[in-house]
Design a protein around this motif. Structure first.
Motif, PDB file in Angstrom:
ATOM      1  N   ALA A 101       2.555  -0.323   1.807  1.00  0.00           N
ATOM      2  CA  ALA A 101       2.699  -1.067   0.668  1.00  0.00           C
ATOM      3  C   ALA A 101       1.476  -2.103   0.659  1.00  0.00           C
ATOM      4  CB  ALA A 101       3.720  -2.179   1.078  1.00  0.00           C
ATOM      5  N   PHE A 102       0.545  -2.329   1.896  1.00  0.00           N
ATOM      6  CA  PHE A 102      -0.577  -3.065   1.891  1.00  0.00           C
ATOM      7  C   PHE A 102      -1.817  -2.353   1.060  1.00  0.00           C
ATOM      8  CE2 PHE A 102      -4.609  -3.937   3.944  1.00  0.00           C
ATOM      9  CZ  PHE A 102      -5.003  -5.450   3.515  1.00  0.00           C
ATOM     10  N   ALA A 105      -1.183  -2.376  -2.656  1.00  0.00           N
ATOM     11  CA  ALA A 105      -1.388  -3.376  -3.078  1.00  0.00           C
ATOM     12  C   ALA A 105      -2.836  -3.615  -3.338  1.00  0.00           C
ATOM     13  CB  ALA A 105      -0.851  -4.809  -2.110  1.00  0.00           C
ATOM     14  N   ARG A 193       1.490  -9.545  -4.019  1.00  0.00           N
ATOM     15  CA  ARG A 193       2.166  -8.313  -4.101  1.00  0.00           C
ATOM     16  C   ARG A 193       2.897  -8.480  -2.605  1.00  0.00           C
ATOM     17  NH1 ARG A 193       5.901  -5.047  -4.925  1.00  0.00           N
ATOM     18  NH2 ARG A 193       5.536  -2.949  -3.757  1.00  0.00           N
ATOM     19  N   MET A 194       2.223  -8.646  -1.507  1.00  0.00           N
ATOM     20  CA  MET A 194       2.654  -8.491  -0.337  1.00  0.00           C
ATOM     21  C   MET A 194       4.018  -9.506   0.219  1.00  0.00           C
ATOM     22  SD  MET A 194       1.473  -5.773   1.019  1.00  0.00           S
ATOM     23  CE  MET A 194       2.186  -6.044   2.525  1.00  0.00           C
ATOM     24  N   TYR A 198       7.565  -8.807   1.458  1.00  0.00           N
ATOM     25  CA  TYR A 198       8.169  -9.481   2.520  1.00  0.00           C
ATOM     26  C   TYR A 198       9.224 -10.278   2.299  1.00  0.00           C
ATOM     27  CZ  TYR A 198       8.379 -11.992   7.118  1.00  0.00           C
ATOM     28  OH  TYR A 198       8.511 -12.475   8.227  1.00  0.00           O
TER      29      TYR A 198
END
Length: 212
Positions: A101-102, A105, A193-194, A198
């Motif tokens: 996901a990082f 992003a 986005r992160m 989360y």
């Protein structure tokens, strides 16, 4: 736009193009390997993810699609990034999955800003700049997911395209003009986005399926 500002933006444009190309090419390659594609499929998904959004953007804002073939440096970067992903040890790929996901992003942020700058240089209005940012940021990922037989991430997961739209708005309004401001926006979009991932921020949704 003054020449100095154009030169400044072009330097930033190159930086974000390289970052986005690497992040999305590797993302596409990993998804292909998850779906057990052969090496040709891995390279196809890697390249499609890296360049799909830019191609869609170019079609909609009037840039010849053939300009893709003049981007020799970025094609080489995408090919190398995909090849590296293909030969990485499995434990590294599993580690990639934990931080996927990082990197996604990073690609979203880099390509959204790149697309917005592209449209700005063509003197398009703010609305078009926002569309260019969104399509460049999410287009490659949508094509990747569709080719992999998955529901596109942008349609099923936490807030995603909204952050690309925000980047396009800020750039289209001319509020960001320096390298530092562009880099700050790049970081902000990644962080937002992160946070979405989360904290599982989602846009309002409604299902017509019956419960039970």
């Amino acid at each position: 736009m003054e020449k100095g500002c154009i030169a400044l933006d072009l330097e930033v444009f190159e930086l974000f193009s390289i970052i986005g190309t690497i992040a999305f090419a590797m993302s596409g390659a990993v998804v292909a390997m998850e779906e057990k594609y052969d090496i040709l499929g891995v390279f196809v998904l890697g390249l499609v993810t890296a360049f799909g959004g830019g191609v869609i953007r170019n079609v909609l804002i009037g840039v010849p699609v053939t300009t893709l073939w003049s981007q020799g440096l970025f094609l080489k970067i995408a090919i190398v990034a995909t090849a590296i992903a293909f030969v990485l040890p499995l434990k590294w790929i599993r580690h990639w999955k934990r931080i996927e996901a990082f990197f996604d992003a990073i690609g979203l942020s880099a390509f959204a800003i790149q697309g917005a700058l592209y449209a700005t240089h063509m003197n398009h209005p703010v609305s078009v700049v926002m569309v260019a940012a969104v399509l460049t940021g999410i287009g490659g990922g949508m094509i990747r997911d569709l080719l992999a037989g998955r529901k596109p991430l942008v349609l099923r997961d936490e807030i995603y395209a909204v952050w690309a739209m925000l980047a396009g708005l800020l750039i289209g309004l001319g509020w960001l003009t320096t390298d530092i401001e562009m880099l700050a926006l790049f970081v902000v979009v990644i962080v937002l986005r992160m946070f979405s991932v989360y904290y599982k921020w989602k846009l309002p949704r409604r299902s017509i399926q019956k419960m039970g």
